[in-house]
Design an enzyme around this catalytic site. Structure first.
Site, short mmCIF file in Angstrom:
data_model
loop_
_atom_site.label_atom_id
_atom_site.label_comp_id
_atom_site.label_asym_id
_atom_site.label_seq_id
_atom_site.Cartn_x
_atom_site.Cartn_y
_atom_site.Cartn_z
N HIS A 60 37.46 39.18 23.80
CA HIS A 60 36.58 38.08 24.21
C HIS A 60 37.10 36.73 23.75
CE1 HIS A 60 34.31 37.14 20.42
NE2 HIS A 60 34.78 38.32 20.09
N CYS B 11 31.90 33.08 10.83
CA CYS B 11 31.43 34.39 10.40
C CYS B 11 30.17 34.33 9.55
CB CYS B 11 32.53 35.10 9.60
SG CYS B 11 34.15 34.90 10.30
N GLY C 145 37.17 43.22 17.58
CA GLY C 145 38.25 42.77 16.72
C GLY C 145 38.00 43.12 15.27
N THR C 146 36.74 43.04 14.83
CA THR C 146 36.39 43.42 13.46
C THR C 146 36.70 44.88 13.21
OG1 THR C 146 34.69 41.72 13.23
CG2 THR C 146 34.47 43.67 11.84
#
Length: 372
Positions: free
Chosen positions: A195, A317, A74-75
């Site tokens: 995920h 994060c 996703g990053t």
């Protein structure tokens, strides 16, 4: 330490692999090993599986298959999506809310621009739409980033209410929202992470609407077909299967989770010197964060682990770096002693009741040891 299996309550970090994903992944490993760019039979077979995965994800998100690309996370999807917008527009300025995922903040800092602006939020984490629109209209702005829902406190952002100027594209980070709530309709680029919805780790999704000015910002071929090199065909197909299954059961699961989280919110709010943060209603159904005075978040996590419950503390994060949560700081909330609880699709009412009892015991025990 409890001898019973731990009750996992950190689905916002990573949901358990959905049975549909597990079954599909095992089957796809036998067929999806080859390079889908090759013309031999094994390559064509892999291409068929990859195209099927793209079609399933597109149908689930209500977009066209040729608008969907798979990334390594996703990053990665956020970085490619956001920097691809600024590269295409030729304007490096990025406007974003102060509570965006660190992937957005890092992308904005990677190519610094005087036009890059962080927009404040209210006490629930909802962005200031007037300030967002004004900043987006400034010269040099190439993109706006606004998440669908916050990954730490669960607050939904009013994405479809944002009045952005023509020619300024919008990236919506939907990683926390996909599979849990309906997605915003107005966006140019959308990103997600498998995920988070019960797919395998290592698969991100990048969706670029037709007509959007976007270009590949990193070395490699342009377009969405081959992002980041050799595609993980089995994982992409498993992610698609999980997304399809999660959406089919969403109404039943989210209704149950919304009530369960309401129970946890009430239990946390009843503890002395404890603040529940984030929106009470316009929120993700499965997530709640609260902060306790005079107690370290890591202490609560450890104490709950001894009682058989796995939760998270700190920023999703930045917890590994022990940095305060930028999300809670932006909201003006207590950044010390915070705990995030996020339910899986399998969490039961009995587990929630047991957690609420354990939470009170844990906080009381820590405070008593400290002489409070």
């Amino acid at each position: 330490m409890s001898s019973t299996p731990e009750v996992y309550l950190d689905a916002a970090s990573s949901e358990r692999l959905h049975p549909a994903a597990r079954d599909t992944l095992v089957a796809a490993l036998e067929r999806g090993y080859a390079d889908p760019r090759r013309l031999h039979r094994a390559g064509r077979d892999a291409r068929l599986l990859l195209d099927n995965a793209r079609a399933v994800v597109a149908d689930a998100l209500g977009v066209h298959p040729d608008e969907v690309g798979f990334t390594s996370s996703g990053t990665d999807a956020v970085h490619r999506g956001l920097l691809g917008l600024t590269a295409a527009t030729g304007r490096d300025g990025i406007v974003h809310s102060a509570v965006e995922h660190s992937a957005v903040l890092h992308a904005a800092a990677w190519r610094p621009s005087p036009a890059t602006t962080s927009i404040g939020v209210d006490a629930t984490g909802r962005v200031d739409l007037v300030a967002l629109a004004a900043a987006a209209a400034a010269p040099g702005v190439g993109a706006v980033a606004l998440q669908a829902a916050n990954q730490e406190v669960g607050t939904l952002q009013p994405v479809d209410e944002a009045a952005l100027p023509d020619g300024v594209p919008l990236l919506v980070d939907a990683a926390a929202a996909v599979g849990h709530v309906p997605l915003p309709r107005r966006w140019s680029v959308l990103t997600a992470s498998a995920h988070k919805w019960g797919g395998p780790a290592g698969i991100g999704v990048l969706v670029v609407r037709r007509g959007t000015r976007w270009t590949q910002p990193f070395p490699g071929d342009d377009g969405l077909e081959e992002l980041g090199g050799f595609p993980n065909v089995p994982a992409a197909l498993a992610a698609a299967a999980a997304l399809q299954a999660v959406l089919a059961e969403r109404d039943e699961v989210t209704a149950r989770q919304f009530g369960q989280v309401a129970t946890i919110r009430a239990a946390a709010a009843a503890l002395p010197d404890t603040e529940v943060v984030g929106a009470a209603e316009a929120r993700l159904p499965h997530l709640v964060t609260f902060s306790c005075l005079y107690v370290g978040g890591d202490e609560i996590v450890d104490e709950l682990a001894r009682r058989g419950f796995g939760v998270a503390s700190g920023s999703a994060c930045t917890a590994s770096t022990l940095e305060p949560s930028h999300v809670l700081a932006a909201m003006g909330a207590l950044t010390h002693g915070n705990v995030r609880v996020s339910l899986t699709r399998e969490t039961t009412d009995e587990q929630v009741a047991a957690f609420c009892a354990a939470l009170g015991e844990a906080v009381t025990a820590i405070r008593e040891r400290a002489g409070l």
